[in-house]
Design an enzyme around this catalytic site. Structure first.
Site, PDB file in Angstrom:
ATOM      1  N   GLY A  16       0.825  -1.209   0.000  1.00 33.73           N
ATOM      2  CA  GLY A  16       0.000   0.000   0.000  1.00 33.73           C
ATOM      3  C   GLY A  16       0.856   1.254   0.000  1.00 33.73           C
ATOM      4  N   LYS A 189      12.619  -8.605  12.161  1.00 28.17           N
ATOM      5  CA  LYS A 189      13.838  -8.928  11.389  1.00 28.17           C
ATOM      6  C   LYS A 189      13.760  -8.513   9.912  1.00 28.17           C
ATOM      7  CE  LYS A 189      16.686 -11.448  13.061  1.00 28.17           C
ATOM      8  NZ  LYS A 189      17.521 -10.956  14.164  1.00 28.17           N
ATOM      9  N   CYS A 381     -16.950   2.120 -21.781  1.00 27.02           N
ATOM     10  CA  CYS A 381     -16.059   1.816 -22.903  1.00 27.02           C
ATOM     11  C   CYS A 381     -16.484   0.517 -23.587  1.00 27.02           C
ATOM     12  CB  CYS A 381     -14.610   1.797 -22.428  1.00 27.02           C
ATOM     13  SG  CYS A 381     -13.477   2.289 -23.738  1.00 27.02           S
ATOM     14  N   LEU A 382     -15.762  -0.583 -23.420  1.00 23.82           N
ATOM     15  CA  LEU A 382     -16.214  -1.829 -24.047  1.00 23.82           C
ATOM     16  C   LEU A 382     -17.628  -2.173 -23.570  1.00 23.82           C
ATOM     17  CD1 LEU A 382     -15.501  -4.215 -25.911  1.00 23.82           C
ATOM     18  CD2 LEU A 382     -14.617  -5.410 -23.923  1.00 23.82           C
ATOM     19  N   GLY A 383     -17.945  -1.808 -22.332  1.00 20.06           N
ATOM     20  CA  GLY A 383     -19.285  -2.059 -21.792  1.00 20.06           C
ATOM     21  C   GLY A 383     -20.351  -1.313 -22.583  1.00 20.06           C
ATOM     22  N   HIS A 507     -13.982   6.942 -19.779  1.00 16.69           N
ATOM     23  CA  HIS A 507     -13.762   6.301 -18.469  1.00 16.69           C
ATOM     24  C   HIS A 507     -14.051   7.301 -17.342  1.00 16.69           C
ATOM     25  CE1 HIS A 507     -12.038   2.492 -19.775  1.00 16.69           C
ATOM     26  NE2 HIS A 507     -11.614   3.175 -20.820  1.00 16.69           N
ATOM     27  N   GLU A 509     -14.695   6.767 -14.356  1.00 16.27           N
ATOM     28  CA  GLU A 509     -14.171   6.341 -13.040  1.00 16.27           C
ATOM     29  C   GLU A 509     -12.889   7.074 -12.667  1.00 16.27           C
ATOM     30  OE1 GLU A 509     -14.274   4.522 -15.806  1.00 16.27           O
ATOM     31  OE2 GLU A 509     -12.605   3.133 -16.001  1.00 16.27           O
TER      32      GLU A 509
HETATM   33  N1  GLN Z   1     -11.368  -2.472 -26.871  1.00 15.42           N
HETATM   34  C1  GLN Z   1     -12.242  -1.359 -27.029  1.00 15.42           C
HETATM   35  C2  GLN Z   1     -11.627  -0.275 -27.910  1.00 15.42           C
HETATM   36  O1  GLN Z   1     -10.433  -0.243 -28.110  1.00 15.42           O
HETATM   37  C3  GLN Z   1     -12.635  -0.786 -25.681  1.00 15.42           C
HETATM   38  C4  GLN Z   1     -11.491  -0.200 -24.931  1.00 15.42           C
HETATM   39  C5  GLN Z   1     -11.789  -0.022 -23.473  1.00 15.42           C
HETATM   40  O2  GLN Z   1     -12.738  -0.591 -22.952  1.00 15.42           O
HETATM   41  N2  GLN Z   1     -10.942   0.712 -22.789  1.00 15.42           N
HETATM   42  O3  GLN Z   1     -12.325   0.566 -28.399  1.00 15.42           O
END
Ligand code: GLN
Length: 548
Positions: A16, A189, A381-383, A507, A509
């Protein structure tokens, strides 16, 4: 003159160090000081952008598009330090710069060596990481003392301390006191040996922060002091936090670390470290009774670090909505095999970003379930790309719809490669990276959440929504509520008829903070909480693996 704090780690990795470094930054800021934060990583990759999340956890993206170590996420969540590409250097980046200089002939015939050429380049990197005007520059050295690969970094900070005015440098060493259950005692130690290694290099730590799962017995600090040549009051205990990682700064203040640091560096000591809002946040987190449970269906589910910022952002949404957010981690491949039973009793579905084939059909099926049952859904993103594929296949009837990333010849590539990506062959640092503007459609859910018409979010992708499908999607009830104004790229899609169905190409997040949660995470957790209250089934799975 800027003061420098160098933070090293000993005995084992994963102690951490990033959290402790971020907490130190926060303590200083809460005393009215300005800090810069930097991480030095000993591996040879030029940046972590090409490393699998299975190996290295998430790749944290900065506003300027740098792909960095996930510890920089802690820095941004705990401090206001302005991070840019000079905030993270790897051995690979240092060596490639030195080799490029050698090829240009900059060394005028000298033999190029680790000392002084590599160490000089490391010192330059450390200086470059100091944001102008800050009082304290904090540099975390990755890896564990004793590793071969971190030696040049340790040598460079030793040299730098010699060049800087005496009293302007502080060495903090984070170490482990392992607890031996059989004999019921903490052992010193490994700490003695780790400090011994540092002293061999010529670094005498000023402060030892001892990670421990049990309280240090009386006399232990004195013993460590004796063997490690560190003053007894400079031996600090950092106990494992049971509840939340946001307790770490409070614990360190209670141990007096803020005063030790300021005293040692000749910074004002009379000021109090003001953590009042932070303490109140922690108090409220303890008091929260309501709970909602969110399923994260992803590829890298076994490794908590792979979606670190997402889990943190969900917990921030919990802080804002006065509830606990439980996370149920589900592997997308398991979802494909076992189906919706795995989502039984959850209040929301989050599908994170990712690359590659594995588990994609599981993600698409989970999204179909959320869309049809009114379960709050958030795709990142991919989601988001998976949500577009799901909608194309099941609402538009395009049975073969897919992303060109996984099926380059598919007849309906609703997700396709961005125009400017077509010529690129190199993998490192070539995606669409960093902060880009996003215009929000008035009246949309996204607009209601952000409460502005123009925002900016961080990106990391090569593929995008294929604009030739925009009209049929809209006809099927999809609202494109966020668009990049410069290139007309789809940034956000939502289903207005659904309680909460939002997919984002960026993203979010990375921009969420405990006291300033990201608006979409806030809205998503609020929707999940509402779902939990109206969710009479109340079935709670035993698979809950993480409570934030
Ligand atoms: N693989 C997908 C792309 O390149 C999504 C990328 C991601 O989820 N960061 O567009």
């Amino acid at each position: 003159m800027v003061k420098h704090i160098f933070i090293t780690g000993g005995v084992v990795s994963s102690l951490g160090k990033g959290l402790t470094s971020a907490s130190i930054g926060m303590l200083l800021e809460r005393r009215g000081l300005a800090v810069s934060m930097q991480k030095l990583d000993p591996y040879i990759n030029v940046d972590p952008g090409t490393m699998s999340p299975f190996q290295h956890g998430e790749v944290y993206v900065l506003d300027d598009g740098s792909e960095t170590d996930l510890d920089l996420g802690h820095y941004e969540r705990y401090t206001h330090a302005r991070l840019s590409r000079t905030a993270n250097f790897t051995s690979g980046k240092i060596y490639s710069e030195v080799i490029a200089r050698e090829r240009r002939g900059d060394y005028l015939g000298s033999t190029v060596q680790v000392i002084p050429h590599i160490t000089d380049a490391i010192k330059e990197a450390i200086r470059a990481g100091v944001t102008p005007g800050v009082d304290v520059a904090i540099t975390e050295v990755g890896g564990t003392v004793g590793d071969i690969e971190s030696l040049p970094f340790l040598e460079a900070i030793r040299q730098l301390a010699l060049e800087l005015p005496h009293g302007d440098v502080l060495f903090v060493h984070l170490t482990l006191l392992p607890y031996l259950r059989a004999s019921g005692e903490l052992k010193t130690k490994p700490t003695q040996q780790s400090v011994g290694k540092l002293r061999e290099i010529g670094i005498q730590p000023d402060i030892l922060i001892c990670r421990t799962e049990q309280p240090m017995p009386s006399g232990m600090a004195k013993k460590i002091s004796l063997f490690c040549n560190v003053r007894e009051e400079f031996v600090i205990e950092e106990r494992d936090v049971g509840f939340s990682i946001y307790e770490v700064p409070v614990m360190l203040v209670e141990a007096g670390l803020d005063k030790l640091i300021t005293r040692h560096l000749g910074l004002p000591v009379e000021i109090e470290t003001d953590l009042s809002d932070w303490r109140e946040m922690l108090r409220n987190m303890h008091l929260n009774k309501d709970t909602c449970e969110i399923a994260v269906v992803g590829k890298y589910i076994e490794l908590h670090d792979a979606y670190k910022s997402i889990y943190e952002a969900l917990s921030h949404g919990g802080v804002k909505n006065h509830c606990k957010v439980k996370v149920r981690k589900i592997s997308a491949e398991d979802y494909l095999a076992q189906g919706e039973i795995l989502l039984e009793g959850v209040d929301g579905l989050l599908v994170p970003g990712g690359f590659g084939e594995r588990g994609i059909e599981g993600k698409i099926q989970a999204i179909e379930h959320a869309r049809k049952t009114g379960l709050p859904f958030f795709g990142i993103c991919l989601g988001m790309q998976c949500a577009a594929i799901e909608i194309a296949r099941h609402l538009l009837g395009l049975k073969q719809a897919h992303t060109a990333e996984l099926d380059p010849k598919c007849p309906d590539p609703v997700i396709h490669l961005m125009e400017d990506q077509r010529q690129r062959s190199e993998k490192g640092g070539t995606m669409r990276l960093g902060s880009m503007p996003c215009r929000l459609t008035p009246g949309s859910l996204a607009h209601k959440l952000y409460r502005v018409e123009l925002t900016a979010e961080r990106h990391r992708h090569r593929y995008e929504f294929n604009n030739t499908y925009r009209a049929p999607f809209e006809a099927a009830g999809v609202r494109f509520s966020g668009v990049n104004p410069e290139r007309n790229l789809v940034e956000i899609l939502e289903l207005p008829a659904h309680p909460f169905f939002v997919g984002v190409q960026f993203h979010p997040e990375f921009k969420s903070r405990p006291l300033d949660p990201h608006p979409i995470f806030d809205g998503f957790v609020a929707a999940a909480l509402a779902h939990s209250k109206g969710n009479s089934r109340g079935a709670r799975s035993t698979q809950t693996s993480h409570v934030t």
